[in-house]
Design a protein around this motif. Structure first.
Motif, PDB file in Angstrom:
ATOM      1  N   UNK A  57       5.233 -30.739  57.076  1.00 31.32           N
ATOM      2  CA  UNK A  57       5.374 -31.893  56.190  1.00 31.32           C
ATOM      3  C   UNK A  57       4.569 -33.031  56.768  1.00 31.32           C
ATOM      4  N   UNK A  58       3.367 -33.199  56.244  1.00 25.07           N
ATOM      5  CA  UNK A  58       2.494 -34.260  56.715  1.00 25.07           C
ATOM      6  C   UNK A  58       1.582 -34.692  55.558  1.00 25.07           C
ATOM      7  N   UNK A  59       2.199 -35.192  54.471  1.00 25.93           N
ATOM      8  CA  UNK A  59       1.389 -35.562  53.309  1.00 25.93           C
ATOM      9  C   UNK A  59       0.516 -36.775  53.605  1.00 25.93           C
ATOM     10  N   UNK A  60      -0.622 -36.806  52.934  1.00 26.63           N
ATOM     11  CA  UNK A  60      -1.509 -37.956  53.065  1.00 26.63           C
ATOM     12  C   UNK A  60      -0.885 -39.154  52.360  1.00 26.63           C
ATOM     13  N   UNK A  61      -1.254 -40.324  52.798  1.00 26.20           N
ATOM     14  CA  UNK A  61      -0.749 -41.553  52.200  1.00 26.20           C
ATOM     15  C   UNK A  61      -1.092 -41.613  50.715  1.00 26.20           C
ATOM     16  N   UNK A  62      -2.285 -41.175  50.339  1.00 25.66           N
ATOM     17  CA  UNK A  62      -2.673 -41.223  48.921  1.00 25.66           C
ATOM     18  C   UNK A  62      -1.810 -40.275  48.089  1.00 25.66           C
ATOM     19  N   UNK A  63      -1.351 -39.175  48.675  1.00 25.78           N
ATOM     20  CA  UNK A  63      -0.449 -38.257  47.972  1.00 25.78           C
ATOM     21  C   UNK A  63       0.895 -38.922  47.744  1.00 25.78           C
ATOM     22  N   UNK A  64       1.425 -39.551  48.774  1.00 25.45           N
ATOM     23  CA  UNK A  64       2.710 -40.250  48.642  1.00 25.45           C
ATOM     24  C   UNK A  64       2.609 -41.409  47.660  1.00 25.45           C
ATOM     25  N   UNK A  65       1.509 -42.147  47.706  1.00 23.84           N
ATOM     26  CA  UNK A  65       1.325 -43.269  46.781  1.00 23.84           C
ATOM     27  C   UNK A  65       1.283 -42.774  45.338  1.00 23.84           C
ATOM     28  N   UNK A  66       0.598 -41.667  45.107  1.00 25.88           N
ATOM     29  CA  UNK A  66       0.519 -41.094  43.759  1.00 25.88           C
ATOM     30  C   UNK A  66       1.892 -40.628  43.285  1.00 25.88           C
TER      31      UNK A  66
END
Length: 73
Positions: A57-66
């Motif tokens: 579990x290491x999502x990119x910030x842009x993934x979390x923002x989306x």
């Protein structure tokens, strides 16, 4: 959904990545993943990877923002 977003933000503020993942995964399991992926502009596989306990579990910030933006919509 507002409660989920608020809880996720609290987890971030507290630096509690384990609780963040638990809350996010619990919510993702309950929603239509295809619809959420479209709203977020993400691949469906990305949503399923976030749910998969075997994956890191290491999502990119842009993934979390989306995801946050799609959940808030």
């Amino acid at each position: 959904v507002d409660g989920v977003i608020e809880t996720l933000l609290d987890c971030i503020k507290e630096g509690d990545i384990d609780s963040f993942r638990e809350v996010l995964v619990a919510h993702l399991i309950t929603v239509n993943k295809v619809e959420l992926a479209k709203k977020a502009g993400l691949g469906r596989r990305t949503i399923y990877d976030l749910i998969d306990p075997k994956k890191e579990f290491n999502p990119e910030l842009k993934t979390l923002a989306a995801l946050f933006e799609a959940l808030a919509a």
